[in-house]
Design a protein around this motif. Structure first.
Motif, mmCIF file in Angstrom:
data_model
loop_
_atom_site.group_PDB
_atom_site.id
_atom_site.type_symbol
_atom_site.label_atom_id
_atom_site.label_comp_id
_atom_site.label_asym_id
_atom_site.label_seq_id
_atom_site.Cartn_x
_atom_site.Cartn_y
_atom_site.Cartn_z
ATOM 1 N N GLN A 148 0.833 -1.194 0.000
ATOM 2 C CA GLN A 148 0.000 0.000 0.000
ATOM 3 C C GLN A 148 0.876 1.256 0.000
ATOM 4 O O GLN A 148 2.056 1.217 0.353
ATOM 5 C CB GLN A 148 -0.901 0.013 1.238
ATOM 6 C CG GLN A 148 -1.865 -1.159 1.325
ATOM 7 C CD GLN A 148 -2.886 -1.142 0.195
ATOM 8 O OE1 GLN A 148 -3.638 -0.187 0.049
ATOM 9 N NE2 GLN A 148 -2.914 -2.197 -0.598
ATOM 10 N N ILE A 149 0.302 2.390 -0.401
ATOM 11 C CA ILE A 149 1.031 3.663 -0.397
ATOM 12 C C ILE A 149 1.252 4.110 1.049
ATOM 13 O O ILE A 149 0.350 4.031 1.882
ATOM 14 C CB ILE A 149 0.243 4.741 -1.165
ATOM 15 C CG1 ILE A 149 0.090 4.336 -2.635
ATOM 16 C CG2 ILE A 149 0.949 6.093 -1.081
ATOM 17 C CD1 ILE A 149 -0.827 5.251 -3.422
ATOM 18 N N ILE A 150 2.486 4.584 1.328
ATOM 19 C CA ILE A 150 2.815 5.086 2.654
ATOM 20 C C ILE A 150 3.376 6.504 2.524
ATOM 21 O O ILE A 150 3.708 6.959 1.429
ATOM 22 C CB ILE A 150 3.834 4.192 3.387
ATOM 23 C CG1 ILE A 150 5.153 4.123 2.592
ATOM 24 C CG2 ILE A 150 3.264 2.802 3.618
ATOM 25 C CD1 ILE A 150 6.266 3.380 3.315
ATOM 26 N N SER A 151 3.498 7.192 3.665
ATOM 27 C CA SER A 151 4.075 8.536 3.691
ATOM 28 C C SER A 151 5.175 8.585 4.746
ATOM 29 O O SER A 151 4.999 8.068 5.854
ATOM 30 C CB SER A 151 2.988 9.567 4.017
ATOM 31 O OG SER A 151 3.534 10.871 4.080
ATOM 32 N N TRP A 152 6.326 9.169 4.375
ATOM 33 C CA TRP A 152 7.429 9.312 5.334
ATOM 34 C C TRP A 152 7.359 10.672 6.015
ATOM 35 O O TRP A 152 6.977 11.672 5.374
ATOM 36 C CB TRP A 152 8.764 9.169 4.622
ATOM 37 C CG TRP A 152 9.134 7.765 4.256
ATOM 38 C CD1 TRP A 152 8.495 6.621 4.635
ATOM 39 C CD2 TRP A 152 10.246 7.359 3.437
ATOM 40 N NE1 TRP A 152 9.135 5.523 4.111
ATOM 41 C CE2 TRP A 152 10.208 5.936 3.371
ATOM 42 C CE3 TRP A 152 11.254 8.049 2.766
ATOM 43 C CZ2 TRP A 152 11.152 5.205 2.660
ATOM 44 C CZ3 TRP A 152 12.197 7.325 2.047
ATOM 45 C CH2 TRP A 152 12.145 5.923 2.001
ATOM 46 N N PRO A 153 7.770 10.773 7.289
ATOM 47 C CA PRO A 153 7.771 12.067 7.994
ATOM 48 C C PRO A 153 8.815 13.018 7.408
ATOM 49 O O PRO A 153 9.834 12.587 6.852
ATOM 50 C CB PRO A 153 8.113 11.677 9.434
ATOM 51 C CG PRO A 153 8.821 10.362 9.330
ATOM 52 C CD PRO A 153 8.200 9.658 8.157
ATOM 53 N N MET A 154 8.592 14.313 7.567
ATOM 54 C CA MET A 154 9.479 15.337 7.017
ATOM 55 C C MET A 154 10.901 15.203 7.549
ATOM 56 O O MET A 154 11.880 15.419 6.821
ATOM 57 C CB MET A 154 8.925 16.727 7.341
ATOM 58 C CG MET A 154 9.782 17.866 6.789
ATOM 59 S SD MET A 154 9.965 17.803 4.983
ATOM 60 C CE MET A 154 8.264 18.163 4.480
ATOM 61 N N LEU A 169 14.298 15.117 5.242
ATOM 62 C CA LEU A 169 15.383 16.091 5.373
ATOM 63 C C LEU A 169 16.722 15.391 5.586
ATOM 64 O O LEU A 169 17.738 15.775 4.999
ATOM 65 C CB LEU A 169 15.095 17.047 6.526
ATOM 66 C CG LEU A 169 13.947 18.039 6.298
ATOM 67 C CD1 LEU A 169 13.679 18.848 7.570
ATOM 68 C CD2 LEU A 169 14.253 18.971 5.135
ATOM 69 N N ALA A 170 16.735 14.358 6.416
ATOM 70 C CA ALA A 170 17.973 13.614 6.667
ATOM 71 C C ALA A 170 18.466 12.946 5.390
ATOM 72 O O ALA A 170 19.668 12.995 5.063
ATOM 73 C CB ALA A 170 17.739 12.569 7.759
ATOM 74 N N LEU A 171 17.561 12.347 4.644
ATOM 75 C CA LEU A 171 17.943 11.666 3.404
ATOM 76 C C LEU A 171 18.411 12.658 2.336
ATOM 77 O O LEU A 171 19.326 12.363 1.563
ATOM 78 C CB LEU A 171 16.762 10.837 2.886
ATOM 79 C CG LEU A 171 16.430 9.591 3.717
ATOM 80 C CD1 LEU A 171 15.113 8.979 3.259
ATOM 81 C CD2 LEU A 171 17.555 8.560 3.617
ATOM 82 N N ILE A 172 17.794 13.835 2.291
ATOM 83 C CA ILE A 172 18.200 14.861 1.327
ATOM 84 C C ILE A 172 19.620 15.335 1.621
ATOM 85 O O ILE A 172 20.447 15.489 0.710
ATOM 86 C CB ILE A 172 17.213 16.045 1.338
ATOM 87 C CG1 ILE A 172 15.887 15.632 0.694
ATOM 88 C CG2 ILE A 172 17.800 17.261 0.612
ATOM 89 C CD1 ILE A 172 14.764 16.649 0.875
#
Length: 208
Positions: free
Chosen positions: A97-103, A107-110
């Motif tokens: 299913q589609i999920i959403s990651w927290p901001m 930011l950490a991954l960016i």
């Protein structure tokens, strides 16, 4: 009359550009379009077309010295298999299913991904890569965004919007006209994908 002549010249230029492209690029572009359209629909067969398109692009990008892009498509090839598995079996052996990651996670991954750009850019510049740092930017963030697609992370579409806009310029500069046009289309389809996945995500949340 002058307007008609200008239109005729435009279409002649388009036809000439089309004929100048290799048939391999045509097949790669068509397969890539099929991939994104099916991905928007959350159709698992998108990964088959991703496999076909990326296999061809590995060769095409190497031919024009876009080394980061060529390496990226080797990664895409592997991710096509991984993505299919994740969509089919990755969520406790149920359809993912589609999920959403927290901001905070984004930011950490960016920050981490952005830190890899100058490293890859420098390394490929030493190998004779063309436009190494811009090439590295699209490559590094595409690696991250592809993982997000494989795990059906909603926000992947925001990443792809920036990547695809940058790629239009990159491929146009290397005279890969059909591929530049493909990524211009991708920009539009990315917006469609974001809207569609948002709608599906909201429906999931209501039914949860």
């Amino acid at each position: 009359m002058e307007t008609c002549l200008r239109m005729h010249d435009i279409w002649t230029d388009i036809l000439t550009a089309w004929q100048a492209q290799s048939m391999l690029e045509v097949v790669a572009v068509l397969a890539a379009i099929a991939y994104l359209v099916l991905a928007i629909r959350e159709n698992i067969w998108c990964w088959l077309f991703a496999f076909i398109s990326t296999a061809i692009y590995i060769y095409l990008f190497h031919q024009v010295s876009l080394l980061s892009e060529s390496l990226l498509n080797v990664y895409y090839l592997l991710m096509a298999v991984y993505g299919w598995y994740q969509w089919r079996f990755g969520d406790h052996h149920h359809e993912r299913q589609i999920i959403s990651w927290p901001m905070k996670k984004h930011l950490a991954l960016i920050v981490i991904t952005a830190g890899m750009v100058p490293i890859l850019g420098y390394l490929t510049s030493q190998l004779g890569a063309s436009m190494p740092y811009l090439d590295a930017f699209t490559t590094c963030f595409a690696v991250l965004a592809t993982v997000m697609v494989a795990h059906k992370v909603l926000e992947n579409w925001y990443y792809w919007l920036i990547i695809n806009l940058t790629s239009v310029y990159l491929f146009a500069a290397k005279s890969l006209s059909l591929t530049a046009a493909l990524f211009a289309l991708y920009v539009v389809l990315t917006v469609v994908g974001l809207i569609n996945w948002n709608r599906h995500y909201d429906r999931q949340q209501r039914l949860a």
